[in-house]
Design an enzyme around this catalytic site. Structure first.
Site, PDB file in Angstrom:
ATOM      1  N   LYS A  22      -3.535 -11.433  -4.263  1.00 36.67           N
ATOM      2  CA  LYS A  22      -4.070 -10.663  -5.321  1.00 36.67           C
ATOM      3  C   LYS A  22      -3.181 -10.353  -6.481  1.00 36.67           C
ATOM      4  O   LYS A  22      -3.512 -10.682  -7.840  1.00 36.67           O
ATOM      5  CB  LYS A  22      -4.822  -9.288  -5.080  1.00 36.67           C
ATOM      6  CG  LYS A  22      -5.787  -9.229  -3.749  1.00 36.67           C
ATOM      7  CD  LYS A  22      -6.369  -7.663  -3.533  1.00 36.67           C
ATOM      8  CE  LYS A  22      -5.350  -7.017  -2.840  1.00 36.67           C
ATOM      9  NZ  LYS A  22      -4.855  -7.214  -1.534  1.00 36.67           N
ATOM     10  N   ARG A  97     -11.120  -0.045  -3.009  1.00 39.03           N
ATOM     11  CA  ARG A  97     -10.753  -0.485  -1.476  1.00 39.03           C
ATOM     12  C   ARG A  97     -11.442   0.168  -0.515  1.00 39.03           C
ATOM     13  O   ARG A  97     -11.289   0.162   0.538  1.00 39.03           O
ATOM     14  CB  ARG A  97      -9.216  -0.164  -1.267  1.00 39.03           C
ATOM     15  CG  ARG A  97      -8.343  -1.169  -1.251  1.00 39.03           C
ATOM     16  CD  ARG A  97      -6.811  -0.566  -1.306  1.00 39.03           C
ATOM     17  NE  ARG A  97      -6.006  -1.434  -0.563  1.00 39.03           N
ATOM     18  CZ  ARG A  97      -4.822  -2.243  -1.054  1.00 39.03           C
ATOM     19  NH1 ARG A  97      -4.621  -2.208  -2.188  1.00 39.03           N
ATOM     20  NH2 ARG A  97      -3.902  -2.601  -0.243  1.00 39.03           N
ATOM     21  N   ARG A 135       7.583 -12.258   2.302  1.00 39.94           N
ATOM     22  CA  ARG A 135       7.646 -11.880   0.960  1.00 39.94           C
ATOM     23  C   ARG A 135       8.747 -11.423   0.512  1.00 39.94           C
ATOM     24  O   ARG A 135       9.414 -10.395   1.305  1.00 39.94           O
ATOM     25  CB  ARG A 135       6.465 -11.058   0.828  1.00 39.94           C
ATOM     26  CG  ARG A 135       6.109 -10.683  -0.720  1.00 39.94           C
ATOM     27  CD  ARG A 135       4.794 -10.137  -1.017  1.00 39.94           C
ATOM     28  NE  ARG A 135       4.365  -9.003  -0.195  1.00 39.94           N
ATOM     29  CZ  ARG A 135       3.168  -8.483  -0.544  1.00 39.94           C
ATOM     30  NH1 ARG A 135       2.279  -9.081  -1.224  1.00 39.94           N
ATOM     31  NH2 ARG A 135       2.938  -7.169  -0.214  1.00 39.94           N
ATOM     32  N   ARG A 168       9.457  -5.472   0.375  1.00 42.02           N
ATOM     33  CA  ARG A 168       8.982  -4.111   0.337  1.00 42.02           C
ATOM     34  C   ARG A 168       8.642  -3.377   1.653  1.00 42.02           C
ATOM     35  O   ARG A 168       8.860  -3.937   2.609  1.00 42.02           O
ATOM     36  CB  ARG A 168       7.352  -4.501  -0.281  1.00 42.02           C
ATOM     37  CG  ARG A 168       7.170  -3.998  -1.765  1.00 42.02           C
ATOM     38  CD  ARG A 168       5.735  -4.412  -2.092  1.00 42.02           C
ATOM     39  NE  ARG A 168       4.853  -4.014  -1.003  1.00 42.02           N
ATOM     40  CZ  ARG A 168       3.249  -4.179  -1.236  1.00 42.02           C
ATOM     41  NH1 ARG A 168       2.969  -5.099  -2.252  1.00 42.02           N
ATOM     42  NH2 ARG A 168       2.518  -3.796  -0.464  1.00 42.02           N
ATOM     43  N   ARG A 179      -1.720  -2.180   7.677  1.00 41.04           N
ATOM     44  CA  ARG A 179      -2.384  -2.474   6.347  1.00 41.04           C
ATOM     45  C   ARG A 179      -3.635  -3.360   6.643  1.00 41.04           C
ATOM     46  O   ARG A 179      -4.757  -3.121   6.168  1.00 41.04           O
ATOM     47  CB  ARG A 179      -1.456  -3.035   5.533  1.00 41.04           C
ATOM     48  CG  ARG A 179      -0.449  -2.168   5.030  1.00 41.04           C
ATOM     49  CD  ARG A 179       0.685  -2.656   4.293  1.00 41.04           C
ATOM     50  NE  ARG A 179       0.536  -3.644   3.372  1.00 41.04           N
ATOM     51  CZ  ARG A 179       1.141  -4.640   2.925  1.00 41.04           C
ATOM     52  NH1 ARG A 179       2.342  -4.750   3.635  1.00 41.04           N
ATOM     53  NH2 ARG A 179       0.921  -5.508   2.088  1.00 41.04           N
TER      54      ARG A 179
HETATM   55  P1  ADP Z   1      -1.348  -4.905  -0.465  1.00 38.75           P
HETATM   56  O1  ADP Z   1      -2.710  -5.526  -1.011  1.00 38.75           O
HETATM   57  O2  ADP Z   1      -0.507  -6.258  -0.129  1.00 38.75           O
HETATM   58  O3  ADP Z   1      -1.429  -4.030   0.826  1.00 38.75           O
HETATM   59  P2  ADP Z   1      -0.904  -3.057  -2.728  1.00 38.75           P
HETATM   60  O4  ADP Z   1       0.559  -2.997  -3.403  1.00 38.75           O
HETATM   61  O5  ADP Z   1      -2.173  -3.376  -3.127  1.00 38.75           O
HETATM   62  O6  ADP Z   1      -0.485  -4.080  -1.395  1.00 38.75           O
HETATM   63  O7  ADP Z   1      -0.862  -1.630  -1.764  1.00 38.75           O
HETATM   64  C1  ADP Z   1       0.147  -0.957  -1.311  1.00 38.75           C
HETATM   65  C2  ADP Z   1      -0.410   0.355  -0.670  1.00 38.75           C
HETATM   66  O8  ADP Z   1      -0.598   1.217  -1.659  1.00 38.75           O
HETATM   67  C3  ADP Z   1      -1.607   0.338   0.248  1.00 38.75           C
HETATM   68  O9  ADP Z   1      -1.212   0.040   1.595  1.00 38.75           O
HETATM   69  C4  ADP Z   1      -1.954   1.691   0.163  1.00 38.75           C
HETATM   70  O10 ADP Z   1      -1.359   2.692   0.883  1.00 38.75           O
HETATM   71  C5  ADP Z   1      -1.861   2.106  -1.131  1.00 38.75           C
HETATM   72  N1  ADP Z   1      -3.113   1.539  -2.176  1.00 38.75           N
HETATM   73  C6  ADP Z   1      -3.190   0.750  -3.089  1.00 38.75           C
HETATM   74  N2  ADP Z   1      -4.445   0.642  -3.758  1.00 38.75           N
HETATM   75  C7  ADP Z   1      -5.135   1.833  -2.964  1.00 38.75           C
HETATM   76  C8  ADP Z   1      -6.448   2.092  -3.044  1.00 38.75           C
HETATM   77  N3  ADP Z   1      -7.127   1.420  -4.403  1.00 38.75           N
HETATM   78  N4  ADP Z   1      -6.952   2.942  -2.246  1.00 38.75           N
HETATM   79  C9  ADP Z   1      -5.872   3.690  -1.340  1.00 38.75           C
HETATM   80  N5  ADP Z   1      -4.783   3.436  -1.399  1.00 38.75           N
HETATM   81  C10 ADP Z   1      -4.253   2.289  -2.288  1.00 38.75           C
END
Ligand code: ADP
Length: 226
Positions: A22, A97, A135, A168, A179
């Site tokens: 993404k 999400r 990553r 990260r 996750r």
């Molecule tokens: P990835 O898609 O690789 O898990 P992101 O950078 O999108 O990584 O998200 C990292 C963390 O941020 C998630 O594991 C969650 O804790 C939080 N997060 C991000 N976007 C959302 C969302 N829309 N709703 C709830 N938590 C979120």
């Protein structure tokens, strides 16, 4: 391209598990369309780094690989899309999400006359694990690398600005697993919701081709509807 006709602004939702690409696609699509990337993950990490009230509320959840509360991300996104650079459109990376987030986004976009198109990035589970565990990211410019598939010219150093690359905190094995479980529990079911709500939804194979080819495919879908 649009023959001078005014077209509705569009929200491009990039949907898929962690490691589906993404963030990479959002960056490429930003170059291609001029639309800004809105990454809730990046926004939340900025708050954590700043150590402010939001950051303190979400840090533990993020480090554990859990989702943060809907109300909080909904508010962040609502504020962000009101900014002038989102006038013609924007790319949502990692939002919505949960079903509640998807419902709130629908209301927000309808109120603003913004069209929504959802791109589901489909990638094999094993590939996702390999991508996440390899990553590396530049802490300065945000460029993403992968030790296997996209290594920097010099190990652990950003090609663009020479900064030392970082892993990260939530890319450790146990947290990756959590996750992915959160994705299965809370996020994948949102696809059903998109279907039932009649959203424009396209599946894109994001596991075979190099990122620019995937980006071009997405671009065609959002421009012409496939
Ligand atoms: P990835 O898609 O690789 O898990 P992101 O950078 O999108 O990584 O998200 C990292 C963390 O941020 C998630 O594991 C969650 O804790 C939080 N997060 C991000 N976007 C959302 C969302 N829309 N709703 C709830 N938590 C979120």
């Amino acid at each position: 391209m649009n023959n001078g006709q005014k077209r509705s602004p569009r929200a491009v939702v990039l949907f898929g598990p962690p490691g589906s690409g993404k963030g990479t696609q959002a960056k490429l699509l930003t170059e291609r369309t001029g639309f800004p990337q809105i990454s809730t993950g990046d926004m939340l990490r900025e708050h954590v780094q700043a150590g402010d009230e939001i950051g303190r509320e979400v840090a533990k959840l993020m480090h554990a690989g859990s989702l943060v509360p809907d109300e909080l991300v909904n508010a962040l996104v609502k504020q962000r899309v009101a900014r002038p650079d989102c006038r013609d459109g924007f790319i949502l990376d990692g939002y919505p999400r949960t079903q509640q987030q998807a419902e709130r986004l629908g209301v927000l976009l309808e109120g603003r006359g913004i069209d929504q198109v959802v791109i589901h990035l489909v990638v094999d589970y094993n590939k996702v694990i390999a991508r996440l565990s390899g990553r590396r990211q530049c802490p300065v410019c945000g460029t993403l690398y992968n030790v296997l598939s996209r290594p920097p010219k010099q190990a652990d150093v950003c090609d663009l600005d020479g900064a030392g690359l970082v892993i990260r905190e939530d890319d450790s094995e146990a947290v990756i697993r959590e996750r992915l479980e959160e994705y299965e529990r809370q996020t994948r079911p949102v696809l059903e919701y998109f279907h039932s709500a009649g959203r424009r939804l396209y599946e894109v194979d994001a596991g075979r081709e190099v990122p620019p080819v995937v980006c071009e495919r997405i671009y065609k879908l959002i421009e012409n509807g496939g």
